[in-house]
Write an enzyme that holds these catalytic residues in place. Structure first.
Site, short mmCIF file in Angstrom:
data_model
loop_
_atom_site.label_atom_id
_atom_site.label_comp_id
_atom_site.label_asym_id
_atom_site.label_seq_id
_atom_site.Cartn_x
_atom_site.Cartn_y
_atom_site.Cartn_z
N TYR A 1 0.85 -1.19 0.00
CA TYR A 1 0.00 0.00 0.00
C TYR A 1 0.88 1.24 0.00
O TYR A 1 1.94 1.24 0.62
CB TYR A 1 -0.88 0.03 1.25
CG TYR A 1 -2.34 0.07 0.89
CD1 TYR A 1 -2.88 1.21 0.30
CD2 TYR A 1 -3.17 -1.03 1.08
CE1 TYR A 1 -4.21 1.24 -0.07
CE2 TYR A 1 -4.50 -1.00 0.71
CZ TYR A 1 -5.02 0.13 0.14
OH TYR A 1 -6.33 0.17 -0.24
N ASP B 1 -6.63 12.41 -25.94
CA ASP B 1 -6.68 11.02 -25.46
C ASP B 1 -6.05 10.16 -26.55
O ASP B 1 -6.70 9.83 -27.54
CB ASP B 1 -8.14 10.65 -25.21
CG ASP B 1 -8.31 9.20 -24.79
OD1 ASP B 1 -7.35 8.41 -24.93
OD2 ASP B 1 -9.42 8.83 -24.35
N THR C 1 -3.85 5.09 -22.51
CA THR C 1 -3.83 3.77 -21.87
C THR C 1 -2.48 3.17 -22.21
O THR C 1 -1.80 3.60 -23.15
CB THR C 1 -4.98 2.87 -22.38
OG1 THR C 1 -4.92 2.82 -23.79
CG2 THR C 1 -6.33 3.39 -21.94
N LYS D 1 -2.45 -0.79 -25.34
CA LYS D 1 -2.87 -0.98 -26.74
C LYS D 1 -1.61 -1.04 -27.61
O LYS D 1 -0.81 -1.97 -27.47
CB LYS D 1 -3.84 0.12 -27.14
CG LYS D 1 -5.10 0.10 -26.27
CD LYS D 1 -6.14 1.09 -26.69
CE LYS D 1 -7.41 0.92 -25.92
NZ LYS D 1 -7.54 1.77 -24.75
N ARG E 1 -2.18 -3.40 -18.43
CA ARG E 1 -3.41 -2.60 -18.45
C ARG E 1 -3.29 -1.42 -17.50
O ARG E 1 -2.80 -1.58 -16.37
CB ARG E 1 -4.60 -3.46 -18.03
CG ARG E 1 -4.87 -4.60 -18.95
CD ARG E 1 -6.23 -5.17 -18.66
NE ARG E 1 -7.23 -4.29 -19.21
CZ ARG E 1 -7.68 -4.39 -20.46
NH1 ARG E 1 -7.22 -5.32 -21.26
NH2 ARG E 1 -8.59 -3.55 -20.91
C1 LIG Z 1 -9.68 6.47 -26.72
C2 LIG Z 1 -9.88 5.67 -25.47
N1 LIG Z 1 -9.91 6.29 -24.29
C3 LIG Z 1 -10.11 5.64 -23.14
C4 LIG Z 1 -10.29 4.27 -23.13
C5 LIG Z 1 -10.61 3.60 -21.82
O1 LIG Z 1 -9.65 2.72 -21.38
P1 LIG Z 1 -9.98 1.60 -20.29
O2 LIG Z 1 -10.68 0.50 -21.00
O3 LIG Z 1 -8.62 1.23 -19.75
O4 LIG Z 1 -10.84 2.23 -19.25
C6 LIG Z 1 -10.24 3.57 -24.33
C7 LIG Z 1 -10.39 2.11 -24.30
O5 LIG Z 1 -10.87 1.44 -25.11
C8 LIG Z 1 -10.06 4.28 -25.54
O6 LIG Z 1 -10.08 3.68 -26.73
#
Ligand SMILES: Cc1ncc(COP(=O)(O)O)c(C=O)c1O
Length: 418
Positions: free
Chosen positions: A52, A197, A223, A226, A232
């Site tokens: 933790y 994003d 993220t 991918k 993850r």
């Molecule tokens: C553009 C985008 N943002 C955010 C996310 C969310 O990620 P997570 O599935 O880890 O919550 C995704 C996932 O598919 C995504 O494609």
């Protein structure tokens, strides 16, 4: 070669082994999936899961953080180098939570946000009505045009009308280049924050195969699982010290509790891998493969949304091309061990659970060593199966072809050239 996992809990061990076998036996075309190295898995499965440490390196609420502090700082430093940014928070558990933390950092509940609509390729957290982003904020959408492309003049027009406090760019299912500089200009004109994003395109961005939002967006989120090929989770980046402080507060204690140090260590390991030259070669191959894969469908007259892809993914309109909905196409392909996901397409008349499209991506199979020839073979097999979904003899033949390919390209456990 494939190693079975052994646990005292046989029930879970058997299921993990079945899943591992499924991953070996299937052609994985879900654009958001990949196969991490064994080192990433080892870090994610390490003793760090016991620890933790609410807070940040050097400022924790718990004792015993001397080693996890170092791990978190290394993860931050590697991410800064990869993305050429000044500040990184590596604690977000997932992309959705990271996005929620960005909203919390920059906005007040009820503030106006402008994002790409779900059926145009945006993500749920970019303002969809049943996500936190559509519930707690006044969310508005922009859309792709009839050619499936972003129209920056139109986005500016909408932004002037809506006057959002934040504009989101970067998507889940958009195959063309995102022009971050144009988004910056739009945001400057209307006085909005720019939030990029880059979850899907972070790998190509690192490799210089897609423009970077660094220095343009106020906040960047990706993220890590991918095209980045890590564990993850997610990270949030910025160059602005004040925004960084707000982001830190909204990740912890805003949305999260104790950091997942096993995941932070696994992120650090994957960032280390992404800093190697092999990663750039991988990204180049992934884009080459995606383009050849996409072109093969176009040559057959299949309707590909937005035209020839420029990244690792693209969408096919299976309804107008094959008379199937996305759900049916996904189920038929799964019968021959090809895994894809159904996806809404622009102006989709079906619900997201049914949809009229499928999304295809090259990240995972490129990790297994697929090159152009293999992607052409797969495109041909998918096309045949979707044209004759009831031809059982064809399905049996295709499944055999898939088995040959998956056996010839086992999942790799390391990506380093030793
Ligand atoms: C553009 C985008 N943002 C955010 C996310 C969310 O990620 P997570 O599935 O880890 O919550 C995704 C996932 O598919 C995504 O494609």
């Amino acid at each position: 070669m494939y190693k079975k996992i052994s646990l005292e809990d046989k029930v879970i061990a058997d299921l993990i082994n079945l899943e591992d076998q499924r991953q070996q036996d299937h052609i994985e075309l879900i654009a958001s999936e990949n196969y991490v190295s064994e080192d990433v898995m080892k870090a994610a499965g390490s003793c760090l899961t016991n620890k933790y440490g609410e807070g940040y390196p050097g400022k924790r609420y718990y004792g015993g953080c001397e080693f996890v502090d170092q791990i978190e700082v290394i993860a931050q430093e590697r991410a800064k180098k990869l993305f050429n940014v000044n500040y990184v928070n590596v604690q977000p558990y997932s992309g959705s939570v990271a996005n929620a933390a960005v909203y919390l950092a920059l906005l007040q509940p009820g503030d106006r946000v402008l994002g790409l609509s779900l059926d145009s390729g945006g993500h749920l957290t970019h303002g969809y009505r049943i996500s936190f982003s559509g519930i707690f904020y006044e969310s508005h959408s922009y859309f792709v045009n009839d050619d499936g492309l972003l129209d920056y003049d139109e986005i500016l027009r909408i932004a002037k009308e809506i006057k959002p406090k934040m504009i989101i760019c970067g998507y889940s299912a958009y195959s063309q280049i995102v022009e971050f500089d144009k988004f910056r200009k739009i945001c400057d004109e209307v006085g909005a924050y720019l939030f990029a994003d880059i979850s899907h395109i972070s790998g190509p961005i690192i490799a210089g195969l897609h423009p970077s939002p660094a220095g343009l967006a106020d906040v960047i989120m990706t993220t890590t699982h991918k095209t980045l090929r890590g564990t993850r989770g997610a990270i949030i980046m910025t160059n602005d010290e004040e925004i960084y402080k707000k982001i830190n507060r909204s990740v912890f204690p805003g949305y999260q509790g104790g950091p997942l140090f096993h995941q932070i260590a696994a992120k650090a390991v994957s960032f280390g891998e992404a800093l190697q030259p092999e990663f750039l070669e991988y990204q180049q191959q992934l884009i080459t493969n995606s383009r050849v894969f996409c072109q093969t469908f176009i040559n057959k007259g299949v309707k590909v949304i937005s035209g020839l892809t420029k990244n690792h993914l693209f969408m096919i309109d299976v309804k107008s091309s094959y008379g199937l909905n996305g759900k049916q196409a996904t189920e038929i392909l799964s019968k021959v061990n090809i895994t894809v996901n159904k996806n809404s397409i622009p102006n989709d008349t079906e619900s997201p659970m049914v949809s009229s499209g499928i999304r295809l991506g090259s990240a995972a199979m490129t990790s297994r060593g697929f090159q152009e020839d293999e992607f052409i073979i797969i495109a041909n097999l998918i096309d045949k199966v979707l044209r004759e979904p009831e031809n059982e003899a064809l399905l049996t033949m295709v499944k055999k072809e898939i088995a040959k390919l998956t056996n010839s390209f086992p999942i790799k456990r390391s990506y380093m050239k030793h």
